[in-house]
Scaffold this active site. Structure first.
Site, PDB file in Angstrom:
ATOM      1  N   TRP A 189      32.008 -69.173   4.884  1.00 21.49           N
ATOM      2  CA  TRP A 189      33.008 -68.118   5.014  1.00 21.49           C
ATOM      3  C   TRP A 189      33.151 -67.804   6.495  1.00 21.49           C
ATOM      4  CZ3 TRP A 189      32.464 -63.118   7.101  1.00 21.49           C
ATOM      5  CH2 TRP A 189      33.681 -62.418   7.160  1.00 21.49           C
ATOM      6  N   GLU A 230      34.905 -70.260   0.982  1.00 20.59           N
ATOM      7  CA  GLU A 230      35.269 -68.923   0.478  1.00 20.59           C
ATOM      8  C   GLU A 230      36.540 -68.394   1.129  1.00 20.59           C
ATOM      9  OE1 GLU A 230      32.184 -66.017   0.985  1.00 20.59           O
ATOM     10  OE2 GLU A 230      33.287 -64.457  -0.101  1.00 20.59           O
ATOM     11  N   LYS A 232      39.847 -65.586   1.522  1.00 25.25           N
ATOM     12  CA  LYS A 232      39.963 -64.130   1.635  1.00 25.25           C
ATOM     13  C   LYS A 232      41.399 -63.734   1.950  1.00 25.25           C
ATOM     14  CE  LYS A 232      37.500 -60.306   3.833  1.00 25.25           C
ATOM     15  NZ  LYS A 232      36.249 -59.901   4.474  1.00 25.25           N
ATOM     16  N   ASP A 263      35.561 -64.571  -4.336  1.00 27.64           N
ATOM     17  CA  ASP A 263      34.878 -63.286  -4.187  1.00 27.64           C
ATOM     18  C   ASP A 263      35.752 -62.223  -4.845  1.00 27.64           C
ATOM     19  OD1 ASP A 263      34.285 -60.668  -2.973  1.00 27.64           O
ATOM     20  OD2 ASP A 263      32.911 -61.757  -1.667  1.00 27.64           O
ATOM     21  N   HIS A 266      38.188 -60.221  -2.654  1.00 25.37           N
ATOM     22  CA  HIS A 266      39.002 -60.911  -1.656  1.00 25.37           C
ATOM     23  C   HIS A 266      40.450 -61.133  -2.045  1.00 25.37           C
ATOM     24  CE1 HIS A 266      35.529 -62.680   0.933  1.00 25.37           C
ATOM     25  NE2 HIS A 266      35.400 -61.393   0.691  1.00 25.37           N
ATOM     26  N   HIS A 290      31.442 -64.908  -5.986  1.00 22.81           N
ATOM     27  CA  HIS A 290      30.781 -63.779  -5.341  1.00 22.81           C
ATOM     28  C   HIS A 290      31.173 -62.557  -6.163  1.00 22.81           C
ATOM     29  CE1 HIS A 290      29.759 -65.245  -0.987  1.00 22.81           C
ATOM     30  NE2 HIS A 290      29.062 -65.850  -1.930  1.00 22.81           N
ATOM     31  N   ASP A 298      37.920 -54.330   0.111  1.00 25.46           N
ATOM     32  CA  ASP A 298      36.770 -55.222  -0.064  1.00 25.46           C
ATOM     33  C   ASP A 298      35.498 -54.468   0.342  1.00 25.46           C
ATOM     34  OD1 ASP A 298      35.265 -57.532  -0.392  1.00 25.46           O
ATOM     35  OD2 ASP A 298      35.651 -58.246   1.643  1.00 25.46           O
ATOM     36  N   ASP A 300      32.580 -53.947  -1.171  1.00 26.27           N
ATOM     37  CA  ASP A 300      31.265 -54.493  -1.513  1.00 26.27           C
ATOM     38  C   ASP A 300      30.297 -53.451  -2.068  1.00 26.27           C
ATOM     39  OD1 ASP A 300      31.331 -57.448  -0.747  1.00 26.27           O
ATOM     40  OD2 ASP A 300      32.120 -56.523   1.068  1.00 26.27           O
ATOM     41  N   ASP A 330      27.581 -60.546  -4.136  1.00 23.45           N
ATOM     42  CA  ASP A 330      27.884 -60.262  -2.729  1.00 23.45           C
ATOM     43  C   ASP A 330      28.282 -58.811  -2.584  1.00 23.45           C
ATOM     44  OD1 ASP A 330      28.429 -60.364  -0.065  1.00 23.45           O
ATOM     45  OD2 ASP A 330      30.297 -61.478  -0.240  1.00 23.45           O
TER      46      ASP A 330
END
Ligand code: RNT
Ligand code: ZN
Length: 422
Positions: A189, A230, A232, A263, A266, A290, A298, A300, A330
Protein backbone atom coordinates in the site's frame (compact mmCIF):
# COMPACT_ATOMS: atom_id res chain seq x y z
CA UNK A 1 -16.92 -30.66 34.16
CA UNK A 2 -17.19 -27.26 35.89
CA UNK A 3 -20.60 -25.69 36.42
CA UNK A 4 -20.01 -23.06 33.81
CA UNK A 5 -18.81 -25.54 31.21
CA UNK A 6 -21.84 -27.68 32.08
CA UNK A 7 -24.16 -24.82 31.25
CA UNK A 8 -22.21 -23.99 28.08
CA UNK A 9 -22.65 -27.60 26.99
CA UNK A 10 -26.33 -27.63 27.85
CA UNK A 11 -27.02 -24.41 25.96
CA UNK A 12 -24.93 -25.67 23.03
CA UNK A 13 -27.00 -28.87 22.76
CA UNK A 14 -30.20 -26.90 22.64
CA UNK A 15 -28.73 -24.62 20.01
CA UNK A 16 -27.44 -27.59 18.03
CA UNK A 17 -30.95 -29.07 17.94
CA UNK A 18 -32.50 -25.76 16.98
CA UNK A 19 -30.03 -25.40 14.09
CA UNK A 20 -30.53 -29.04 13.09
CA UNK A 21 -34.25 -28.30 12.77
CA UNK A 22 -33.42 -25.75 10.06
CA UNK A 23 -30.92 -28.06 8.39
CA UNK A 24 -27.70 -26.61 9.82
CA UNK A 25 -24.97 -28.82 11.27
CA UNK A 26 -23.30 -26.80 14.03
CA UNK A 27 -20.40 -29.26 14.29
CA UNK A 28 -19.47 -28.60 10.66
CA UNK A 29 -19.69 -24.85 11.27
CA UNK A 30 -17.40 -25.14 14.30
CA UNK A 31 -14.86 -27.13 12.32
CA UNK A 32 -14.90 -24.65 9.45
CA UNK A 33 -14.57 -21.69 11.77
CA UNK A 34 -11.55 -23.26 13.46
CA UNK A 35 -9.85 -23.51 10.07
CA UNK A 36 -10.06 -19.79 9.23
CA UNK A 37 -6.91 -17.84 10.11
CA UNK A 38 -7.36 -14.12 10.72
CA UNK A 39 -4.32 -12.00 9.91
CA UNK A 40 -4.07 -9.82 13.01
CA UNK A 41 -2.31 -6.50 12.35
CA UNK A 42 0.57 -5.87 14.74
CA UNK A 43 0.26 -2.09 14.33
CA UNK A 44 -2.73 -1.74 16.67
CA UNK A 45 -0.23 -2.42 19.48
CA UNK A 46 1.89 0.71 19.06
CA UNK A 47 -0.16 3.15 16.95
CA UNK A 48 1.71 2.31 13.71
CA UNK A 49 5.01 3.63 15.05
CA UNK A 50 7.38 0.73 14.49
CA UNK A 51 10.85 0.22 15.89
CA UNK A 52 13.17 2.18 13.66
CA UNK A 53 15.77 4.15 15.61
CA UNK A 54 15.06 7.36 13.72
CA UNK A 55 11.46 7.47 14.80
CA UNK A 56 9.39 9.07 12.08
CA UNK A 57 5.98 10.59 12.73
CA UNK A 58 3.04 8.76 11.20
CA UNK A 59 2.35 10.16 7.74
CA UNK A 60 0.85 9.09 4.44
CA UNK A 61 -2.69 10.26 5.04
CA UNK A 62 -3.55 7.87 7.85
CA UNK A 63 -3.97 8.96 11.46
CA UNK A 64 -4.11 7.48 14.93
CA UNK A 65 -5.97 9.43 17.58
CA UNK A 66 -6.15 8.84 21.32
CA UNK A 67 -3.73 8.86 24.20
CA UNK A 68 -4.37 5.70 26.17
CA UNK A 69 -1.19 4.65 27.94
CA UNK A 70 0.64 1.40 27.34
CA UNK A 71 1.68 1.35 23.66
CA UNK A 72 4.44 -1.20 23.02
CA UNK A 73 7.88 0.43 22.67
CA UNK A 74 9.91 -2.44 21.28
CA UNK A 75 9.50 -5.86 19.69
CA UNK A 76 9.58 -7.72 23.00
CA UNK A 77 6.78 -5.60 24.45
CA UNK A 78 4.72 -5.92 21.29
CA UNK A 79 5.11 -9.70 21.29
CA UNK A 80 4.22 -9.93 24.99
CA UNK A 81 1.08 -7.89 24.32
CA UNK A 82 0.20 -10.01 21.31
CA UNK A 83 0.50 -13.15 23.42
CA UNK A 84 -2.01 -11.74 25.90
CA UNK A 85 -4.37 -11.14 22.98
CA UNK A 86 -3.74 -14.44 21.17
CA UNK A 87 -4.51 -16.42 24.31
CA UNK A 88 -7.95 -14.86 24.39
CA UNK A 89 -8.87 -15.26 20.73
CA UNK A 90 -10.27 -18.64 19.67
CA UNK A 91 -8.64 -20.39 16.68
CA UNK A 92 -5.21 -20.37 14.99
CA UNK A 93 -4.24 -17.06 13.47
CA UNK A 94 -1.49 -15.03 11.86
CA UNK A 95 0.30 -11.84 12.79
CA UNK A 96 0.66 -9.18 10.14
CA UNK A 97 3.95 -7.24 10.33
CA UNK A 98 5.02 -4.02 8.68
CA UNK A 99 8.64 -3.55 7.62
CA UNK A 100 9.12 -0.94 10.38
CA UNK A 101 8.67 -3.66 13.00
CA UNK A 102 12.08 -5.27 12.53
CA UNK A 103 14.16 -6.06 15.56
CA UNK A 104 16.71 -3.35 14.72
CA UNK A 105 18.17 -2.89 18.19
CA UNK A 106 20.17 0.33 18.26
CA UNK A 107 21.19 0.10 14.62
CA UNK A 108 20.00 2.63 12.11
CA UNK A 109 18.69 0.50 9.27
CA UNK A 110 17.04 2.42 6.47
CA UNK A 111 14.14 0.97 4.52
CA UNK A 112 16.35 0.14 1.54
CA UNK A 113 18.64 -1.95 3.75
CA UNK A 114 16.28 -4.21 5.72
CA UNK A 115 17.08 -7.90 5.71
CA UNK A 116 15.58 -11.16 6.82
CA UNK A 117 17.84 -11.16 9.88
CA UNK A 118 15.91 -8.19 11.28
CA UNK A 119 12.85 -10.37 11.38
CA UNK A 120 14.37 -13.59 12.64
CA UNK A 121 13.18 -12.99 16.19
CA UNK A 122 9.63 -12.67 14.84
CA UNK A 123 9.97 -15.96 13.01
CA UNK A 124 11.22 -17.72 16.15
CA UNK A 125 8.42 -16.18 18.14
CA UNK A 126 5.81 -17.12 15.53
CA UNK A 127 7.01 -20.69 15.65
CA UNK A 128 6.75 -20.78 19.44
CA UNK A 129 3.23 -19.33 19.29
CA UNK A 130 2.20 -21.52 16.35
CA UNK A 131 1.04 -18.52 14.35
CA UNK A 132 1.76 -17.62 10.74
CA UNK A 133 3.12 -14.24 9.65
CA UNK A 134 2.19 -11.78 6.94
CA UNK A 135 4.16 -8.77 5.78
CA UNK A 136 4.01 -5.25 4.30
CA UNK A 137 6.49 -2.77 2.92
CA UNK A 138 6.20 0.54 4.84
CA UNK A 139 6.04 3.29 2.21
CA UNK A 140 5.04 6.09 4.58
CA UNK A 141 6.33 7.85 7.73
CA UNK A 142 9.69 8.47 6.09
CA UNK A 143 11.61 11.52 4.77
CA UNK A 144 11.63 9.98 1.26
CA UNK A 145 7.82 9.99 1.23
CA UNK A 146 7.50 13.48 2.70
CA UNK A 147 5.99 15.04 -0.43
CA UNK A 148 3.34 12.34 -0.69
CA UNK A 149 4.83 10.22 -3.48
CA UNK A 150 6.82 6.97 -3.38
CA UNK A 151 6.62 4.32 -6.12
CA UNK A 152 5.06 6.85 -8.51
CA UNK A 153 7.49 9.66 -7.70
CA UNK A 154 8.72 11.79 -10.59
CA UNK A 155 12.27 11.68 -9.24
CA UNK A 156 13.93 8.42 -10.33
CA UNK A 157 16.16 8.22 -7.26
CA UNK A 158 13.23 8.48 -4.83
CA UNK A 159 11.41 5.86 -6.86
CA UNK A 160 14.47 3.62 -6.83
CA UNK A 161 14.63 3.86 -3.04
CA UNK A 162 11.06 2.60 -2.65
CA UNK A 163 11.45 -0.04 -5.35
CA UNK A 164 14.45 -1.40 -3.46
CA UNK A 165 12.44 -1.37 -0.23
CA UNK A 166 9.59 -3.32 -1.80
CA UNK A 167 11.94 -5.82 -3.45
CA UNK A 168 13.50 -6.46 -0.07
CA UNK A 169 10.15 -6.96 1.62
CA UNK A 170 9.29 -9.59 -0.97
CA UNK A 171 12.42 -11.59 -0.30
CA UNK A 172 12.05 -11.21 3.47
CA UNK A 173 8.41 -12.29 3.25
CA UNK A 174 9.34 -15.20 1.01
CA UNK A 175 12.03 -16.34 3.43
CA UNK A 176 9.61 -16.09 6.36
CA UNK A 177 7.16 -18.18 4.36
CA UNK A 178 9.81 -20.79 3.71
CA UNK A 179 10.85 -20.88 7.37
CA UNK A 180 7.32 -21.21 8.69
CA UNK A 181 6.04 -23.45 5.90
CA UNK A 182 3.14 -21.13 5.20
CA UNK A 183 2.88 -18.57 2.39
CA UNK A 184 3.29 -14.98 3.56
CA UNK A 185 1.04 -12.34 2.03
CA UNK A 186 3.13 -9.24 1.26
CA UNK A 187 0.74 -6.32 0.76
CA UNK A 188 1.83 -3.15 -0.98
CA UNK A 189 0.00 0.00 0.00
CA UNK A 190 1.42 3.38 -0.94
CA UNK A 191 0.11 6.84 0.06
CA UNK A 192 0.81 8.45 -3.33
CA UNK A 193 -1.65 11.10 -4.33
CA UNK A 194 -2.39 14.79 -4.19
CA UNK A 195 -4.45 17.13 -2.08
CA UNK A 196 -5.68 19.19 -4.95
CA UNK A 197 -6.62 18.57 -8.54
CA UNK A 198 -3.66 17.16 -10.44
CA UNK A 199 -2.94 18.32 -13.94
CA UNK A 200 -1.65 14.92 -14.90
CA UNK A 201 -3.32 11.81 -13.56
CA UNK A 202 -1.66 9.53 -16.05
CA UNK A 203 2.10 9.96 -15.58
CA UNK A 204 2.22 8.89 -11.90
CA UNK A 205 0.14 5.80 -12.77
CA UNK A 206 2.48 4.89 -15.60
CA UNK A 207 5.41 5.22 -13.20
CA UNK A 208 3.65 3.17 -10.53
CA UNK A 209 2.99 0.44 -13.05
CA UNK A 210 6.63 0.45 -14.10
CA UNK A 211 7.81 0.36 -10.46
CA UNK A 212 5.56 -2.62 -9.76
CA UNK A 213 6.89 -4.42 -12.83
CA UNK A 214 10.41 -3.97 -11.46
CA UNK A 215 9.39 -5.05 -7.94
CA UNK A 216 7.74 -8.22 -9.20
CA UNK A 217 10.60 -9.19 -11.49
CA UNK A 218 12.24 -11.73 -9.24
CA UNK A 219 10.17 -14.88 -8.90
CA UNK A 220 9.37 -16.40 -5.52
CA UNK A 221 7.45 -19.64 -5.05
CA UNK A 222 3.75 -19.18 -4.33
CA UNK A 223 4.10 -21.54 -1.43
CA UNK A 224 6.29 -18.91 0.26
CA UNK A 225 5.04 -15.57 -0.99
CA UNK A 226 1.77 -14.08 -2.23
CA UNK A 227 1.84 -10.50 -3.55
CA UNK A 228 -1.09 -8.23 -2.80
CA UNK A 229 -1.96 -4.68 -3.87
CA UNK A 230 -4.17 -2.36 -1.83
CA UNK A 231 -6.25 0.32 -3.51
CA UNK A 232 -7.74 3.43 -1.98
CA UNK A 233 -10.17 6.19 -2.88
CA UNK A 234 -8.67 9.04 -0.85
CA UNK A 235 -6.55 9.83 2.18
CA UNK A 236 -5.83 12.84 4.34
CA UNK A 237 -3.92 15.12 1.99
CA UNK A 238 -4.73 13.01 -1.07
CA UNK A 239 -8.38 13.97 -1.35
CA UNK A 240 -8.27 14.89 -5.04
CA UNK A 241 -6.23 12.04 -6.42
CA UNK A 242 -4.85 8.67 -5.33
CA UNK A 243 -2.45 7.07 -7.80
CA UNK A 244 -3.20 3.51 -6.64
CA UNK A 245 -6.95 3.69 -7.17
CA UNK A 246 -9.33 0.74 -7.33
CA UNK A 247 -9.38 0.68 -11.12
CA UNK A 248 -5.60 0.93 -11.29
CA UNK A 249 -4.90 -2.01 -9.00
CA UNK A 250 -7.84 -4.09 -10.19
CA UNK A 251 -6.44 -3.82 -13.70
CA UNK A 252 -2.88 -4.52 -12.61
CA UNK A 253 -3.90 -7.44 -10.38
CA UNK A 254 -5.94 -9.06 -13.14
CA UNK A 255 -3.25 -8.57 -15.74
CA UNK A 256 -0.49 -9.95 -13.54
CA UNK A 257 -2.60 -12.35 -11.46
CA UNK A 258 -1.76 -10.73 -8.13
CA UNK A 259 -3.93 -10.58 -5.03
CA UNK A 260 -6.15 -7.54 -4.71
CA UNK A 261 -6.54 -6.09 -1.24
CA UNK A 262 -9.91 -4.57 -0.41
CA UNK A 263 -9.93 -2.38 2.70
CA UNK A 264 -13.40 -1.71 4.11
CA UNK A 265 -12.48 1.95 4.65
CA UNK A 266 -11.13 2.65 1.19
CA UNK A 267 -14.28 3.29 -0.78
CA UNK A 268 -17.15 5.71 -0.86
CA UNK A 269 -19.16 5.30 2.36
CA UNK A 270 -22.13 3.80 0.50
CA UNK A 271 -19.93 1.29 -1.29
CA UNK A 272 -19.54 -2.10 0.37
CA UNK A 273 -16.50 -4.30 -0.14
CA UNK A 274 -18.81 -7.28 0.46
CA UNK A 275 -20.37 -6.67 -2.93
CA UNK A 276 -16.98 -6.67 -4.63
CA UNK A 277 -15.85 -10.12 -3.46
CA UNK A 278 -17.76 -12.20 -6.01
CA UNK A 279 -16.73 -9.99 -8.92
CA UNK A 280 -13.08 -9.66 -8.07
CA UNK A 281 -12.60 -13.36 -7.37
CA UNK A 282 -13.76 -14.16 -10.89
CA UNK A 283 -10.63 -12.51 -12.23
CA UNK A 284 -7.86 -12.60 -9.61
CA UNK A 285 -6.49 -15.75 -7.99
CA UNK A 286 -6.94 -14.64 -4.40
CA UNK A 287 -8.17 -11.79 -2.32
CA UNK A 288 -6.84 -10.01 0.75
CA UNK A 289 -9.31 -8.18 2.96
CA UNK A 290 -8.53 -5.40 5.40
CA UNK A 291 -11.55 -5.60 7.63
CA UNK A 292 -11.90 -2.23 9.29
CA UNK A 293 -14.64 0.11 10.52
CA UNK A 294 -14.72 3.43 8.71
CA UNK A 295 -16.79 6.03 10.50
CA UNK A 296 -17.61 8.89 8.12
CA UNK A 297 -14.14 8.47 6.60
CA UNK A 298 -11.31 5.90 6.60
CA UNK A 299 -11.11 6.26 10.37
CA UNK A 300 -9.96 2.70 11.17
CA UNK A 301 -12.15 2.14 14.22
CA UNK A 302 -12.08 -1.25 15.96
CA UNK A 303 -14.07 -3.88 14.05
CA UNK A 304 -17.44 -4.72 15.59
CA UNK A 305 -20.13 -7.25 14.81
CA UNK A 306 -21.97 -4.69 12.68
CA UNK A 307 -23.88 -4.96 9.42
CA UNK A 308 -20.95 -4.23 7.06
CA UNK A 309 -18.80 -6.86 8.82
CA UNK A 310 -21.64 -9.38 8.70
CA UNK A 311 -22.17 -8.64 5.03
CA UNK A 312 -18.50 -9.45 4.32
CA UNK A 313 -18.74 -12.72 6.24
CA UNK A 314 -21.97 -13.74 4.48
CA UNK A 315 -20.44 -13.08 1.07
CA UNK A 316 -17.31 -15.08 1.87
CA UNK A 317 -19.42 -18.07 2.85
CA UNK A 318 -22.13 -17.73 0.20
CA UNK A 319 -19.55 -17.37 -2.60
CA UNK A 320 -17.46 -20.22 -1.24
CA UNK A 321 -14.61 -17.70 -1.19
CA UNK A 322 -12.95 -18.54 2.10
CA UNK A 323 -10.27 -20.77 0.62
CA UNK A 324 -9.17 -17.97 -1.74
CA UNK A 325 -9.50 -15.07 0.68
CA UNK A 326 -7.00 -13.93 3.31
CA UNK A 327 -8.97 -12.17 6.00
CA UNK A 328 -6.87 -9.45 7.63
CA UNK A 329 -7.69 -6.69 10.07
CA UNK A 330 -6.66 -3.06 9.71
CA UNK A 331 -7.53 -0.53 12.39
CA UNK A 332 -5.70 1.53 14.94
CA UNK A 333 -7.33 3.08 17.96
CA UNK A 334 -5.15 4.67 20.63
CA UNK A 335 -8.06 5.84 22.77
CA UNK A 336 -8.67 2.47 24.41
CA UNK A 337 -6.65 -0.46 25.71
CA UNK A 338 -4.82 -1.70 22.62
CA UNK A 339 -4.93 -5.37 23.60
CA UNK A 340 -8.67 -5.17 24.16
CA UNK A 341 -8.90 -3.59 20.69
CA UNK A 342 -7.17 -6.62 19.16
CA UNK A 343 -9.31 -9.14 21.04
CA UNK A 344 -12.58 -7.33 20.39
CA UNK A 345 -11.96 -6.82 16.69
CA UNK A 346 -10.76 -10.36 16.04
CA UNK A 347 -13.54 -11.95 18.05
CA UNK A 348 -16.04 -9.77 16.17
CA UNK A 349 -14.99 -10.90 12.69
CA UNK A 350 -14.94 -14.50 13.93
CA UNK A 351 -18.47 -14.12 15.30
CA UNK A 352 -19.59 -12.70 11.96
CA UNK A 353 -18.04 -15.68 10.17
CA UNK A 354 -19.74 -18.09 12.56
CA UNK A 355 -23.15 -16.52 11.95
CA UNK A 356 -22.50 -16.79 8.22
CA UNK A 357 -21.44 -20.43 8.52
CA UNK A 358 -24.65 -21.17 10.43
CA UNK A 359 -26.91 -19.85 7.67
CA UNK A 360 -29.92 -22.07 6.94
CA UNK A 361 -30.01 -23.35 3.36
CA UNK A 362 -33.52 -21.95 3.12
CA UNK A 363 -32.10 -18.48 2.40
CA UNK A 364 -30.65 -19.68 -0.88
CA UNK A 365 -33.46 -22.13 -1.64
CA UNK A 366 -36.12 -19.45 -1.25
CA UNK A 367 -34.24 -17.30 -3.75
CA UNK A 368 -33.92 -20.21 -6.18
CA UNK A 369 -37.69 -20.73 -5.97
CA UNK A 370 -38.19 -17.04 -6.63
CA UNK A 371 -39.83 -16.65 -3.22
CA UNK A 372 -38.41 -13.27 -2.26
CA UNK A 373 -40.64 -12.92 0.78
CA UNK A 374 -39.27 -16.12 2.31
CA UNK A 375 -35.70 -15.08 1.44
CA UNK A 376 -36.12 -11.84 3.39
CA UNK A 377 -37.83 -13.61 6.30
CA UNK A 378 -35.01 -16.17 6.58
CA UNK A 379 -32.28 -13.56 6.28
CA UNK A 380 -33.83 -11.75 9.22
CA UNK A 381 -34.59 -14.96 11.12
CA UNK A 382 -31.00 -16.21 11.04
CA UNK A 383 -29.92 -13.24 13.15
CA UNK A 384 -31.93 -14.44 16.13
CA UNK A 385 -31.07 -18.12 15.92
CA UNK A 386 -29.01 -19.13 19.01
CA UNK A 387 -25.55 -18.60 17.49
CA UNK A 388 -24.24 -17.17 20.78
CA UNK A 389 -24.36 -20.62 22.37
CA UNK A 390 -22.40 -22.06 19.46
CA UNK A 391 -19.88 -19.23 19.87
CA UNK A 392 -19.49 -20.01 23.60
CA UNK A 393 -18.93 -23.64 22.70
CA UNK A 394 -16.27 -22.58 20.19
CA UNK A 395 -14.46 -20.53 22.83
CA UNK A 396 -14.61 -23.43 25.25
CA UNK A 397 -13.32 -25.99 22.77
CA UNK A 398 -10.57 -23.57 21.76
CA UNK A 399 -9.67 -23.05 25.40
CA UNK A 400 -10.19 -19.31 25.57
CA UNK A 401 -12.40 -17.28 27.94
CA UNK A 402 -16.15 -17.11 27.30
CA UNK A 403 -18.01 -13.80 27.09
CA UNK A 404 -16.18 -10.90 28.68
CA UNK A 405 -14.23 -13.15 31.06
CA UNK A 406 -11.08 -12.10 29.17
CA UNK A 407 -11.44 -8.45 30.13
CA UNK A 408 -10.43 -8.89 33.78
CA UNK A 409 -7.20 -10.62 32.67
CA UNK A 410 -6.44 -7.75 30.31
CA UNK A 411 -7.22 -5.23 33.05
CA UNK A 412 -4.78 -7.00 35.31
CA UNK A 413 -2.11 -6.88 32.60
CA UNK A 414 -2.93 -3.23 32.09
CA UNK A 415 -2.29 -2.35 35.71
CA UNK A 416 0.71 -4.68 36.15
CA UNK A 417 2.52 -4.13 32.86
CA UNK A 418 1.04 -1.45 30.59
CA UNK A 419 0.81 1.17 33.33
CA UNK A 420 4.58 0.93 33.80
CA UNK A 421 5.06 2.21 30.26
CA UNK A 422 3.70 5.68 31.02
C1 RNT B 1 -3.93 2.78 4.68
C2 RNT B 1 -4.08 1.33 4.41
C3 RNT B 1 -2.96 0.46 4.95
C4 RNT B 1 -2.51 0.85 6.33
C5 RNT B 1 -1.58 -0.16 6.96
C6 RNT B 1 -0.88 0.39 8.17
O1 RNT B 1 -5.04 3.50 4.32
O2 RNT B 1 -5.30 0.88 4.89
O3 RNT B 1 -3.34 -0.86 4.88
O4 RNT B 1 -3.58 1.03 7.19
O5 RNT B 1 -0.71 -0.65 6.04
ZN1 ZN C 1 -5.62 -1.22 4.82
Amino acid sequence: MSKSSHSVELAYRMARDRYASVGVDTEVALERLASIPISIHCWQGDDVRGFETSSNALSGGIAVTGSHFGAARNADELRADLEVALNRIPGSHRINLHAIYGDFGDAKVDRDAIEFEHFRSWVDWARSQEVGLDFNPTCFSHPQSADGFTLSHANPSVRAFWIEHCIRTRSIASQIGAELGSAVVNNIWIPDGSKDLPANRLEPRLRLSDSLDQIFQSPHPESHLLDALECKLFGLGSEAYVVGSHEFYLGYAIKHQKLLCLDAGHFHPTESIADKISSVLMFVPRLLLHVSRPMRWDSDHVVLLDDPTLAIAHELVRCNALHRTHVGLDYFDASINRIAAWILGTRSILKALLIALLEPAEVRLAEERGDLTARLLWMEELKSLPWTHVWDKFCEVQNVPIGLEWWSDVQEYESDVLSQRR
